[in-house]
Enzyme design. Structure first.
Site, PDB file in Angstrom:
ATOM      1  CG  HIS A   1      48.796  31.801  27.523  1.00  0.00           C
ATOM      2  ND1 HIS A   1      48.379  31.648  28.821  1.00  0.00           N
ATOM      3  CD2 HIS A   1      49.200  33.090  27.415  1.00  0.00           C
ATOM      4  CE1 HIS A   1      48.507  32.779  29.470  1.00  0.00           C
ATOM      5  NE2 HIS A   1      49.011  33.676  28.644  1.00  0.00           N
TER       6      HIS A   1
ATOM      7  CG  ASP B   1      54.530  36.538  29.570  1.00  0.00           C
ATOM      8  OD1 ASP B   1      53.707  37.401  29.264  1.00  0.00           O
ATOM      9  OD2 ASP B   1      54.223  35.364  29.864  1.00  0.00           O
TER      10      ASP B   1
ATOM     11  CD  GLU C   1      51.814  35.131  25.780  1.00  0.00           C
ATOM     12  OE1 GLU C   1      51.837  36.187  26.456  1.00  0.00           O
ATOM     13  OE2 GLU C   1      51.957  33.999  26.298  1.00  0.00           O
TER      14      GLU C   1
ATOM     15  CD  GLU D   1      52.028  40.134  28.181  1.00  0.00           C
ATOM     16  OE1 GLU D   1      51.794  40.890  29.146  1.00  0.00           O
ATOM     17  OE2 GLU D   1      51.508  39.014  28.048  1.00  0.00           O
TER      18      GLU D   1
ATOM     19  CG  HIS E   1      53.252  36.045  33.572  1.00  0.00           C
ATOM     20  ND1 HIS E   1      52.715  36.410  34.794  1.00  0.00           N
ATOM     21  CD2 HIS E   1      52.372  36.471  32.633  1.00  0.00           C
ATOM     22  CE1 HIS E   1      51.565  37.027  34.608  1.00  0.00           C
ATOM     23  NE2 HIS E   1      51.331  37.079  33.307  1.00  0.00           N
TER      24      HIS E   1
END
Length: 252
Positions: A11, A40, A38, A113, A53
């Site tokens: 993450h 953002d 992952e 994301e 994020h």
């Protein structure tokens, strides 16, 4: 599409062990054996896709205000590591291009994301998906897999679908709406990515029955990881890169 992604996904690069969404975090996560990450991605005011994020800069940089309202020239000068610890002071915000270069050169996989500044959902989805397609297509090293594009914002995924339909998508859910699976199908998603405590046997089976994969975030507890694996989960996104082996099982 066949599902090429591993069970374990780090993450924001390395969870909380390094400043999230920085190249330093990706390197730290890789040091524990992780090969899928992952992150953002949002847009600067002048359209540069970069990693962050929050909508604002205050929590994870030495800047202030809405990130998407600033130019990349201003954003690139911020310290995105000092908030975490002195060891990472001076770590910059990375562009999507910089992160893509790192994962492609190392044969890693990426879950992007799409994290739009409010009001820019469609623009962000379109720009990020196009940029991903360009970066993976022009790589000198054939990528292991295309990036998986996910978002909580259906409008962003719809724009990504329209711009680059060949890239796989996943709908993120922080609650379980009655039409969640149908919405993911309408967006031609390859996966539903849900908060871990929303997923049980029936919901995972329903996702699979709809022809999609089921992923869970953010799984940091070994008991939860074991529960989800026993139910047939396809992906676990974790902060605890130092506690979980990125192999097929669970390590505590």
């Amino acid at each position: 599409m066949s599902w090429p992604y591993p069970l374990w996904i780090a993450h924001r690069g390395a969870g909380k062990l390094a400043p999230e969404n920085t190249l330093a975090a990706f390197r730290h996560g890789a040091s524990f054996g992780y090969r899928a990450f992952e992150c953002d991605v949002k847009l600067s005011r002048d359209g540069q896709p970069f990693l962050l994020h929050d909508a604002t800069l205050d929590r994870t940089t030495d800047g202030q205000g809405v990130a998407g309202e600033q130019t990349w020239s201003a954003l690139s000068r911020l310290d995105a590591g000092g908030w975490h610890s002195r060891a990472y002071a001076g770590e910059p915000l990375p562009t999507l291009e910089a992160i893509a270069g790192y994962v492609l050169r190392n044969g890693f996989m990426l879950n992007v994301e799409i994290k739009p500044t409010p009001g820019t959902e469609s623009l962000t989805g379109a720009v990020v998906s196009r940029r991903c397609a360009e970066l993976w297509a022009t790589s000198r090293i054939p990528p292991v897999a295309p990036p998986l594009l996910t978002s909580f914002r259906p409008a962003a995924l719809q724009a990504a679908l329209a711009a680059q339909p060949e890239l796989p998508r996943g709908l993120l859910l922080d609650r379980w709406p009655e039409d969640g699976i149908a919405q993911a199908q309408a967006l031609q998603c390859a996966a539903v990515v849900a908060q871990y405590d929303l997923l049980d046997r029936s919901s995972i089976e329903a996702i699979h029955a709809a022809g999609m994969k089921a992923l869970a975030y953010t799984v940091n507890d070994p008991a939860e990881a074991r529960r989800l694996i026993s139910l047939g989960i396809d992906g676990l996104i974790t902060d605890a890169v130092d506690r979980f082996s990125p192999g097929p099982g669970v390590h505590d």
